[in-house]
Scaffold this active site. Structure first.
Site, PDB file in Angstrom:
ATOM      1  N   ASN A 179       0.841  -1.190   0.000  1.00 25.70           N
ATOM      2  CA  ASN A 179       0.000   0.000   0.000  1.00 25.70           C
ATOM      3  C   ASN A 179       0.881   1.248   0.000  1.00 25.70           C
ATOM      4  O   ASN A 179       2.000   1.254   0.529  1.00 25.70           O
ATOM      5  CB  ASN A 179      -0.990   0.010   1.171  1.00 25.70           C
ATOM      6  CG  ASN A 179      -0.383  -0.241   2.530  1.00 25.70           C
ATOM      7  OD1 ASN A 179       0.654  -0.879   2.664  1.00 25.70           O
ATOM      8  ND2 ASN A 179      -1.035   0.248   3.563  1.00 25.70           N
ATOM      9  N   GLU A 237       0.238   5.294   0.773  1.00 28.49           N
ATOM     10  CA  GLU A 237      -0.723   6.295   1.247  1.00 28.49           C
ATOM     11  C   GLU A 237      -0.308   7.696   0.820  1.00 28.49           C
ATOM     12  O   GLU A 237       0.813   7.923   0.345  1.00 28.49           O
ATOM     13  CB  GLU A 237      -0.857   6.188   2.770  1.00 28.49           C
ATOM     14  CG  GLU A 237      -1.393   4.815   3.176  1.00 28.49           C
ATOM     15  CD  GLU A 237      -1.683   4.671   4.655  1.00 28.49           C
ATOM     16  OE1 GLU A 237      -1.214   5.497   5.466  1.00 28.49           O
ATOM     17  OE2 GLU A 237      -2.399   3.706   4.994  1.00 28.49           O
ATOM     18  N   CYS A 295      -4.037   0.415  -2.591  1.00 26.36           N
ATOM     19  CA  CYS A 295      -3.819  -0.812  -1.834  1.00 26.36           C
ATOM     20  C   CYS A 295      -2.693  -1.649  -2.437  1.00 26.36           C
ATOM     21  O   CYS A 295      -2.383  -1.538  -3.634  1.00 26.36           O
ATOM     22  CB  CYS A 295      -5.084  -1.660  -1.833  1.00 26.36           C
ATOM     23  SG  CYS A 295      -6.477  -0.939  -0.966  1.00 26.36           S
ATOM     24  N   GLU A 337      -2.690  -4.832  -3.137  1.00 29.61           N
ATOM     25  CA  GLU A 337      -3.141  -5.777  -4.166  1.00 29.61           C
ATOM     26  C   GLU A 337      -3.223  -5.100  -5.533  1.00 29.61           C
ATOM     27  O   GLU A 337      -2.815  -5.664  -6.557  1.00 29.61           O
ATOM     28  CB  GLU A 337      -4.529  -6.335  -3.817  1.00 29.61           C
ATOM     29  CG  GLU A 337      -4.581  -7.102  -2.504  1.00 29.61           C
ATOM     30  CD  GLU A 337      -4.973  -6.217  -1.319  1.00 29.61           C
ATOM     31  OE1 GLU A 337      -4.482  -5.070  -1.223  1.00 29.61           O
ATOM     32  OE2 GLU A 337      -5.774  -6.685  -0.493  1.00 29.61           O
ATOM     33  N   CYS A 379      -9.871  -5.610   0.243  1.00 32.50           N
ATOM     34  CA  CYS A 379     -11.018  -4.693   0.217  1.00 32.50           C
ATOM     35  C   CYS A 379     -11.844  -4.907  -1.054  1.00 32.50           C
ATOM     36  O   CYS A 379     -11.421  -5.580  -2.005  1.00 32.50           O
ATOM     37  CB  CYS A 379     -10.557  -3.250   0.328  1.00 32.50           C
ATOM     38  SG  CYS A 379      -9.937  -2.546  -1.222  1.00 32.50           S
ATOM     39  N   CYS A 381     -10.247  -3.861  -4.457  1.00 31.57           N
ATOM     40  CA  CYS A 381      -9.236  -4.810  -4.935  1.00 31.57           C
ATOM     41  C   CYS A 381      -9.891  -6.077  -5.459  1.00 31.57           C
ATOM     42  O   CYS A 381      -9.467  -6.624  -6.481  1.00 31.57           O
ATOM     43  CB  CYS A 381      -8.243  -5.121  -3.829  1.00 31.57           C
ATOM     44  SG  CYS A 381      -7.188  -3.706  -3.446  1.00 31.57           S
TER      45      CYS A 381
END
Ligand code: THU
Length: 132
Positions: A44, A46, A55, A57, A88, A91
């Site tokens: 990830n 940010e 993310c 993935e 999530c 993803c």
């Protein structure tokens, strides 16, 4: 767990340390196995503009697609929580673009969970949904 699955989990755990998560401090590492044997990793990333966060993935999937991979067998997602966190919704949806037979392995420090993507995203909206 198969040796291939264990190796993929190890790669996801290894890259987790590179996660850039200064806001949530929730680090995620992903390792995506292509059918041709290649493995693509992601973490990830940010942003101070929180909504731009991506993310692990989807980062791994982007690397894979940019390298020409289109067929995937398994993704391992490593987090630092038990029970391990599942991918999530965003993803799941983007991974489903390339098939819902994908095996998904979530790994925490001391436990693992596994599903197929079809189990995580039943009745997925896919390219076939666009057929008219
Ligand atoms: N995150 C992932 O990397 N993958 C997921 O499937 C869920 C959430 C990240 C995004 C954010 O940086 C942090 O975890 C907390 O939500």
């Amino acid at each position: 767990m198969s040796a291939a699955s264990a190796a993929l989990v190890a790669q996801a755990r290894a890259v987790l340390g590179h996660a850039y998560a200064p806001y949530s401090e929730f680090r995620v590492g992903a390792a995506l196995a292509a059918a041709d044997g290649r493995v693509f990793v992601g973490t990830n990333v940010e942003s101070a503009s929180y909504g731009l966060t991506i993310c692990a993935e989807r980062m791994a999937l982007g690397a894979a697609v940019a390298a020409g991979a289109r067929t995937f067998t398994r993704i391992a997602v490593a987090t630092e929580v038990d029970p391990p966190a599942a991918p999530c919704g965003a993803c799941r949806q983007l991974l489903a673009e390339f098939g819902t037979d994908l095996e998904v392995v979530a790994a925490g420090p001391t436990s693992e969970r596994r599903w197929t993507l079809a189990q995580l995203l039943p009745d997925a909206f896919t390219r076939e949904s666009l057929d008219r």
